[in-house]
Motif scaffolding. Structure first.
Motif, PDB file in Angstrom:
ATOM      1  N   ARG A  19       7.341 -27.044  10.750  1.00  0.00           N
ATOM      2  CA  ARG A  19       8.917 -27.835  11.392  1.00  0.00           C
ATOM      3  C   ARG A  19       8.020 -28.292  13.143  1.00  0.00           C
ATOM      4  O   ARG A  19       8.905 -27.841  13.843  1.00  0.00           O
ATOM      5  N   ASN A  20       7.241 -29.343  13.127  1.00  0.00           N
ATOM      6  CA  ASN A  20       6.842 -29.648  15.002  1.00  0.00           C
ATOM      7  C   ASN A  20       6.066 -28.437  15.259  1.00  0.00           C
ATOM      8  O   ASN A  20       6.623 -28.602  16.674  1.00  0.00           O
ATOM      9  N   GLN A  21       5.904 -27.624  14.583  1.00  0.00           N
ATOM     10  CA  GLN A  21       4.949 -26.571  15.418  1.00  0.00           C
ATOM     11  C   GLN A  21       3.852 -26.566  15.231  1.00  0.00           C
ATOM     12  O   GLN A  21       3.202 -26.358  13.356  1.00  0.00           O
ATOM     13  N   LYS A  22       3.051 -25.824  15.497  1.00  0.00           N
ATOM     14  CA  LYS A  22       1.359 -25.541  15.769  1.00  0.00           C
ATOM     15  C   LYS A  22       1.438 -24.356  15.000  1.00  0.00           C
ATOM     16  O   LYS A  22       1.725 -23.791  15.490  1.00  0.00           O
ATOM     17  N   VAL A  23       1.127 -24.030  13.828  1.00  0.00           N
ATOM     18  CA  VAL A  23       1.239 -23.092  12.602  1.00  0.00           C
ATOM     19  C   VAL A  23      -0.447 -22.744  11.794  1.00  0.00           C
ATOM     20  O   VAL A  23      -1.005 -23.183  12.180  1.00  0.00           O
ATOM     21  N   LEU A  24      -0.606 -21.150  12.385  1.00  0.00           N
ATOM     22  CA  LEU A  24      -1.103 -20.810  10.873  1.00  0.00           C
ATOM     23  C   LEU A  24      -0.737 -20.336   9.685  1.00  0.00           C
ATOM     24  O   LEU A  24       0.070 -19.092  10.411  1.00  0.00           O
ATOM     25  N   ILE A  25      -1.200 -20.104   8.415  1.00  0.00           N
ATOM     26  CA  ILE A  25      -0.615 -19.962   7.748  1.00  0.00           C
ATOM     27  C   ILE A  25      -1.049 -18.291   7.819  1.00  0.00           C
ATOM     28  O   ILE A  25      -1.971 -18.008   7.626  1.00  0.00           O
ATOM     29  N   ALA A  26      -0.811 -17.056   7.002  1.00  0.00           N
ATOM     30  CA  ALA A  26      -0.874 -16.140   7.341  1.00  0.00           C
ATOM     31  C   ALA A  26      -1.924 -15.388   6.280  1.00  0.00           C
ATOM     32  O   ALA A  26      -2.637 -14.554   6.640  1.00  0.00           O
ATOM     33  N   SER A  27      -1.979 -16.479   4.969  1.00  0.00           N
ATOM     34  CA  SER A  27      -3.427 -16.231   4.487  1.00  0.00           C
ATOM     35  C   SER A  27      -4.550 -16.783   4.683  1.00  0.00           C
ATOM     36  O   SER A  27      -5.713 -16.093   5.485  1.00  0.00           O
ATOM     37  N   ASP A  28      -4.347 -18.418   5.881  1.00  0.00           N
ATOM     38  CA  ASP A  28      -5.419 -18.118   6.532  1.00  0.00           C
ATOM     39  C   ASP A  28      -5.770 -16.833   8.001  1.00  0.00           C
ATOM     40  O   ASP A  28      -7.078 -16.595   8.444  1.00  0.00           O
ATOM     41  N   VAL A  29      -4.670 -16.310   8.571  1.00  0.00           N
ATOM     42  CA  VAL A  29      -4.556 -15.461   9.324  1.00  0.00           C
ATOM     43  C   VAL A  29      -5.568 -14.019   9.235  1.00  0.00           C
ATOM     44  O   VAL A  29      -6.576 -13.769   9.790  1.00  0.00           O
ATOM     45  N   THR A  30      -4.989 -13.607   7.759  1.00  0.00           N
ATOM     46  CA  THR A  30      -5.875 -12.409   7.318  1.00  0.00           C
ATOM     47  C   THR A  30      -7.487 -12.590   6.901  1.00  0.00           C
ATOM     48  O   THR A  30      -8.130 -11.771   7.452  1.00  0.00           O
ATOM     49  N   ASN A  31      -8.033 -13.985   6.656  1.00  0.00           N
ATOM     50  CA  ASN A  31      -8.962 -14.859   6.599  1.00  0.00           C
ATOM     51  C   ASN A  31     -10.420 -14.485   8.090  1.00  0.00           C
ATOM     52  O   ASN A  31     -11.091 -13.680   7.801  1.00  0.00           O
ATOM     53  N   LEU A  32      -9.597 -15.099   8.715  1.00  0.00           N
ATOM     54  CA  LEU A  32      -9.709 -15.032  10.204  1.00  0.00           C
ATOM     55  C   LEU A  32      -9.709 -13.629  10.523  1.00  0.00           C
ATOM     56  O   LEU A  32     -10.905 -13.405  11.421  1.00  0.00           O
ATOM     57  N   TYR A  33      -8.947 -12.597  10.626  1.00  0.00           N
ATOM     58  CA  TYR A  33      -9.143 -11.045  11.191  1.00  0.00           C
ATOM     59  C   TYR A  33      -9.684 -10.585  10.422  1.00  0.00           C
ATOM     60  O   TYR A  33      -9.730  -9.390  10.675  1.00  0.00           O
ATOM     61  N   GLY A  34      -9.663 -11.257   9.013  1.00  0.00           N
ATOM     62  CA  GLY A  34     -10.706 -10.565   8.037  1.00  0.00           C
ATOM     63  C   GLY A  34      -9.859  -8.581   7.740  1.00  0.00           C
ATOM     64  O   GLY A  34     -10.949  -7.441   7.242  1.00  0.00           O
ATOM     65  N   VAL A  35      -8.590  -9.114   7.343  1.00  0.00           N
ATOM     66  CA  VAL A  35      -7.888  -8.111   6.854  1.00  0.00           C
ATOM     67  C   VAL A  35      -7.197  -8.269   5.382  1.00  0.00           C
ATOM     68  O   VAL A  35      -7.669  -9.880   5.620  1.00  0.00           O
ATOM     69  N   GLY A  36      -6.537  -7.215   5.106  1.00  0.00           N
ATOM     70  CA  GLY A  36      -6.206  -8.248   3.707  1.00  0.00           C
ATOM     71  C   GLY A  36      -4.753  -8.460   4.180  1.00  0.00           C
ATOM     72  O   GLY A  36      -3.916  -8.206   5.611  1.00  0.00           O
ATOM     73  N   THR A  37      -3.642  -8.951   3.262  1.00  0.00           N
ATOM     74  CA  THR A  37      -2.456  -9.577   3.450  1.00  0.00           C
ATOM     75  C   THR A  37      -1.503  -8.905   3.989  1.00  0.00           C
ATOM     76  O   THR A  37      -0.450  -8.426   5.149  1.00  0.00           O
ATOM     77  N   ARG A  38      -1.870  -7.430   3.001  1.00  0.00           N
ATOM     78  CA  ARG A  38      -1.309  -6.141   2.982  1.00  0.00           C
ATOM     79  C   ARG A  38      -0.715  -5.727   4.750  1.00  0.00           C
ATOM     80  O   ARG A  38       0.165  -5.071   5.166  1.00  0.00           O
TER      81      ARG A  38
END
Length: 186
Positions: A19-38
């Motif tokens: 939608r014309n915005q730079k984003v990170l998908i939640a699953s990538d955020v969890t991988n980068l932060y080293g936390v679970g999706t939960r």
């Protein structure tokens, strides 16, 4: 306390446009932060005031399908019954205020730096298209080349850089060559 390093390239590779915005998908955020999706979902649910409209995008089925088809690292989303969320830059800043760990801090810094450099590069290319002065064009191309180098490989120090520009009617072609030594930055 050990600081866990996150490379800008690692973050940049995961930024996509929805939608014309730079984003990170939640699953990538969890991988980068080293936390679970939960953990991410719980943080968002428990702090709704930190995530107003526009901070998180809930993807549509069509967007999910397009992302799965175009970004190989997101293929696991294909079988998920959930529609994934995508964090905008503002949403990631807010998430950073909730998640607290050395890795979360290092990741947040890398995310902020990456978004900042991408925005700066966009400004350089916008200025380049309107620059009339040859000297100004060369300066902008050099600056753009330095930003690209920074984004592509922030792990090695630059020893020499060469940038050329080639204008072809309405298209701008950018060629950037770098020569590096093998010493890692401290």
């Amino acid at each position: 306390m050990i600081k866990e390093e996150i490379g800008l390239k690692e973050v940049e590779d995961k930024i996509i446009t929805i939608r014309n915005q730079k984003v990170l998908i939640a699953s990538d955020v969890t991988n980068l932060y080293g936390v679970g999706t939960r953990d991410i979902n719980k943080s968002v649910k428990n702090n709704p005031e930190k995530f107003p409209d526009g901070y998180i995008i809930e993807m549509t089925p069509k967007e999910k399908k397009e992302v799965v088809e175009n970004f190989h690292h997101l293929k696991s989303l294909k079988y998920s019954p959930q529609l994934p969320n995508a964090f905008t830059e503002k949403g990631l800043y807010m998430l950073a205020t909730i998640l607290r760990s050395p890795k979360a801090t290092a990741t947040t810094i890398a995310i902020v730096e990456t978004f900042s450099k991408i925005r700066e590069l966009s400004q350089v290319f916008t200025e380049l298209t309107t620059a009339k002065n040859n000297s100004k064009q060369k300066s902008l191309v050099q600056k753009g080349g330095e930003i690209i180098t920074f984004l592509l490989d922030d792990a090695k120090s630059l020893t020499e850089s060469e940038t050329t520009i080639e204008l072809n009617l309405a298209l701008i072609k950018l060629k950037h060559t770098t020569k590096r030594n093998n010493n890692k930055r401290e």
